[in-house]
Scaffold this motif. Structure first.
Motif, PDB file in Angstrom:
ATOM      1  N   ASP A  84       0.812  -1.189   0.234  1.00 34.58           N
ATOM      2  CA  ASP A  84      -0.092  -0.073  -0.112  1.00 34.58           C
ATOM      3  C   ASP A  84       0.769   1.121  -0.052  1.00 34.58           C
ATOM      4  O   ASP A  84       0.558   1.952  -0.717  1.00 34.58           O
ATOM      5  N   LYS A  85       1.824   1.114   0.745  1.00 39.83           N
ATOM      6  CA  LYS A  85       2.751   2.503   0.965  1.00 39.83           C
ATOM      7  C   LYS A  85       4.017   2.684   0.070  1.00 39.83           C
ATOM      8  O   LYS A  85       4.508   3.691  -0.176  1.00 39.83           O
ATOM      9  N   GLY A  86       4.520   1.332  -0.291  1.00 37.23           N
ATOM     10  CA  GLY A  86       5.873   1.381  -0.943  1.00 37.23           C
ATOM     11  C   GLY A  86       7.024   1.429  -0.052  1.00 37.23           C
ATOM     12  O   GLY A  86       6.844   1.927   1.143  1.00 37.23           O
ATOM     13  N   SER A  87       8.161   0.677  -0.347  1.00 35.31           N
ATOM     14  CA  SER A  87       9.095   0.660   0.528  1.00 35.31           C
ATOM     15  C   SER A  87       9.745   2.213   1.158  1.00 35.31           C
ATOM     16  O   SER A  87      10.410   2.045   2.061  1.00 35.31           O
ATOM     17  N   LEU A  88       9.701   2.944   0.049  1.00 34.08           N
ATOM     18  CA  LEU A  88      10.398   4.077   0.478  1.00 34.08           C
ATOM     19  C   LEU A  88       9.510   4.801   1.588  1.00 34.08           C
ATOM     20  O   LEU A  88      10.368   5.710   2.419  1.00 34.08           O
ATOM     21  N   LEU A  89       8.388   4.732   1.872  1.00 34.24           N
ATOM     22  CA  LEU A  89       7.464   5.348   2.909  1.00 34.24           C
ATOM     23  C   LEU A  89       7.531   4.085   3.998  1.00 34.24           C
ATOM     24  O   LEU A  89       7.518   4.575   5.171  1.00 34.24           O
ATOM     25  N   SER A  90       7.364   2.928   3.639  1.00 27.47           N
ATOM     26  CA  SER A  90       6.889   1.882   4.534  1.00 27.47           C
ATOM     27  C   SER A  90       8.363   1.743   5.549  1.00 27.47           C
ATOM     28  O   SER A  90       8.322   1.468   6.633  1.00 27.47           O
ATOM     29  N   SER A  91       9.564   1.839   4.784  1.00 22.92           N
ATOM     30  CA  SER A  91      10.687   1.628   5.550  1.00 22.92           C
ATOM     31  C   SER A  91      11.803   2.605   4.977  1.00 22.92           C
ATOM     32  O   SER A  91      12.596   2.243   4.223  1.00 22.92           O
ATOM     33  N   PRO A  92      11.584   3.933   5.418  1.00 28.11           N
ATOM     34  CA  PRO A  92      12.438   4.975   4.878  1.00 28.11           C
ATOM     35  C   PRO A  92      13.687   4.778   5.373  1.00 28.11           C
ATOM     36  O   PRO A  92      14.181   4.216   6.687  1.00 28.11           O
ATOM     37  N   LEU A  93      15.017   5.118   4.714  1.00 30.50           N
ATOM     38  CA  LEU A  93      16.279   5.090   5.119  1.00 30.50           C
ATOM     39  C   LEU A  93      16.504   6.121   6.243  1.00 30.50           C
ATOM     40  O   LEU A  93      15.859   7.259   6.206  1.00 30.50           O
ATOM     41  N   TYR A  94      17.193   5.963   7.186  1.00 31.09           N
ATOM     42  CA  TYR A  94      17.656   6.940   8.280  1.00 31.09           C
ATOM     43  C   TYR A  94      18.607   8.031   7.534  1.00 31.09           C
ATOM     44  O   TYR A  94      19.292   7.800   6.591  1.00 31.09           O
ATOM     45  N   PRO A  95      18.392   9.104   8.204  1.00 31.17           N
ATOM     46  CA  PRO A  95      19.346  10.344   7.546  1.00 31.17           C
ATOM     47  C   PRO A  95      20.802   9.845   7.720  1.00 31.17           C
ATOM     48  O   PRO A  95      21.494   9.544   8.401  1.00 31.17           O
ATOM     49  N   GLY A  96      21.404  10.020   6.370  1.00 33.78           N
ATOM     50  CA  GLY A  96      22.874   9.907   6.277  1.00 33.78           C
ATOM     51  C   GLY A  96      22.960   8.556   5.667  1.00 33.78           C
ATOM     52  O   GLY A  96      24.109   8.102   5.216  1.00 33.78           O
ATOM     53  N   ALA A  97      22.058   7.586   5.525  1.00 34.76           N
ATOM     54  CA  ALA A  97      22.342   6.074   5.289  1.00 34.76           C
ATOM     55  C   ALA A  97      22.565   6.035   3.874  1.00 34.76           C
ATOM     56  O   ALA A  97      23.756   5.419   3.452  1.00 34.76           O
ATOM     57  N   ALA A  98      21.890   6.580   3.013  1.00 31.90           N
ATOM     58  CA  ALA A  98      22.358   6.636   1.541  1.00 31.90           C
ATOM     59  C   ALA A  98      23.633   7.122   1.079  1.00 31.90           C
ATOM     60  O   ALA A  98      24.430   6.474   0.377  1.00 31.90           O
ATOM     61  N   GLU A  99      23.822   8.354   1.692  1.00 33.35           N
ATOM     62  CA  GLU A  99      25.113   8.920   1.256  1.00 33.35           C
ATOM     63  C   GLU A  99      26.423   8.089   1.868  1.00 33.35           C
ATOM     64  O   GLU A  99      27.596   8.061   1.343  1.00 33.35           O
ATOM     65  N   MET A 100      26.259   7.387   2.937  1.00 31.35           N
ATOM     66  CA  MET A 100      27.559   6.740   3.582  1.00 31.35           C
ATOM     67  C   MET A 100      27.463   5.258   2.944  1.00 31.35           C
ATOM     68  O   MET A 100      28.552   4.870   2.579  1.00 31.35           O
ATOM     69  N   LEU A 101      26.383   4.570   2.422  1.00 27.31           N
ATOM     70  CA  LEU A 101      26.473   3.442   1.856  1.00 27.31           C
ATOM     71  C   LEU A 101      27.232   3.808   0.615  1.00 27.31           C
ATOM     72  O   LEU A 101      28.199   3.004   0.031  1.00 27.31           O
ATOM     73  N   ALA A 102      26.811   5.035  -0.256  1.00 24.04           N
ATOM     74  CA  ALA A 102      27.523   5.384  -1.444  1.00 24.04           C
ATOM     75  C   ALA A 102      29.027   5.630  -1.378  1.00 24.04           C
ATOM     76  O   ALA A 102      29.882   5.260  -1.993  1.00 24.04           O
ATOM     77  N   ARG A 103      29.275   6.360  -0.028  1.00 21.06           N
ATOM     78  CA  ARG A 103      30.776   6.678   0.214  1.00 21.06           C
ATOM     79  C   ARG A 103      31.575   5.208   0.328  1.00 21.06           C
ATOM     80  O   ARG A 103      32.911   5.184  -0.165  1.00 21.06           O
ATOM     81  N   LEU A 104      30.786   4.377   1.149  1.00 17.68           N
ATOM     82  CA  LEU A 104      31.714   3.239   1.462  1.00 17.68           C
ATOM     83  C   LEU A 104      31.963   2.474   0.211  1.00 17.68           C
ATOM     84  O   LEU A 104      32.816   1.882  -0.155  1.00 17.68           O
ATOM     85  N   ASP A 105      30.875   2.468  -0.759  1.00 22.15           N
ATOM     86  CA  ASP A 105      30.907   1.375  -1.993  1.00 22.15           C
ATOM     87  C   ASP A 105      31.981   1.992  -2.872  1.00 22.15           C
ATOM     88  O   ASP A 105      32.502   1.323  -3.786  1.00 22.15           O
ATOM     89  N   ALA A 106      32.328   3.352  -2.861  1.00 19.79           N
ATOM     90  CA  ALA A 106      33.352   3.835  -3.713  1.00 19.79           C
ATOM     91  C   ALA A 106      34.691   3.425  -3.355  1.00 19.79           C
ATOM     92  O   ALA A 106      35.607   3.697  -3.965  1.00 19.79           O
ATOM     93  N   VAL A 107      34.855   2.687  -2.141  1.00 20.89           N
ATOM     94  CA  VAL A 107      36.153   2.423  -1.789  1.00 20.89           C
ATOM     95  C   VAL A 107      36.299   0.857  -2.057  1.00 20.89           C
ATOM     96  O   VAL A 107      35.785   0.042  -1.786  1.00 20.89           O
TER      97      VAL A 107
END
Length: 226
Positions: A84-107
């Motif tokens: 009904d809600k979609g994952s973006l609303l049902s389970s939102p990422l915590y602040p800074g999570a996406a940016e940190m995952l991208a930073r670690l993935d770049a190493v």
């Protein structure tokens, strides 16, 4: 392989805040069977455990058959809320999570993994909803392992990646994550924004209050700058 490091994340309460749907689904499951709904603190206290273990803890006086009914009702309610809600609303990422995952993935020397009490289906839906399928080279789910804090998930992650335990780390929000890391011989980082109070994270090597503090915590544990 010796230069590789592995960062394993818990999911609910660490990367995403799914507590609203967890609480609502648990209320729906217990209500459907005419049972008293557990208190919020009790429900959040079992997040991270496999559902069979969680239900046994939340309804210790009920027989195994009722536990299985509760599991099925919970899964159905959770799937309906997510649809009904979609994952973006049902389970939102915590602040800074996406940016940190991208930073670690770049190493290049850092691999990312997951160890979660979610089912394979539930994790797939979550990763698809957040477009994060490609980030995690090892994904350990409840379908194929004993419940946390058994070390099976982390041992499988180490085996799949070929990374030594001292070059890996477990990041989570619950005592189960910290205990699992200890049992597998990994250092552990606790996060303060999740579902267990920080007092329950006494086995953590470091506790952080925001994702921006993660590189410093990893440097403390591994002795290398991230």
């Amino acid at each position: 392989m010796s230069d590789l490091h592995l960062v394993v994340f818990d999911v609910d309460g660490t990367l995403v805040d799914s507590q609203a749907d967890i609480l609502a689904s648990m209320a729906a499951a217990f209500g459907a069977l005419g049972l008293d709904v557990p208190l919020r603190e009790a429900v959040l206290g079992i997040v991270g455990l496999s559902l069979d273990v969680a239900m046994a803890r939340l309804a210790p006086d009920q027989p195994a058959g009722t536990h299985r009914q509760l599991e099925a009702a919970y899964k159905q309610a959770y799937m309906e809320l997510r649809a009904d809600k979609g994952s973006l609303l049902s389970s939102p990422l915590y602040p800074g999570a996406a940016e940190m995952l991208a930073r670690l993935d770049a190493v290049p020397e850092i691999l990312l993994g997951l160890a979660t009490g979610k089912s394979r289906r539930g994790l797939d839906k979550l990763l698809e909803g957040h477009d994060m399928q490609r980030l995690f080279v090892t994904q350990q789910v409840a379908d194929f392992h004993p419940s946390k804090p058994h070390p099976s998930m982390l041992k499988a992650a180490l085996d799949e990646t070929g990374v030594a335990a001292e070059r890996a780390v477990m990041i989570g929000d619950t005592s189960f994550d910290m205990e699992m890391a200890r049992a597998a011989g990994l250092p552990a980082i606790g996060v303060s924004w999740g579902y267990h109070p920080t007092g329950a994270l006494d086995l953590a090597d470091v506790i952080i209050d925001e994702f921006d503090a993660l590189p410093s915590a990893l440097q403390t544990i591994w002795g290398r700058e991230i």
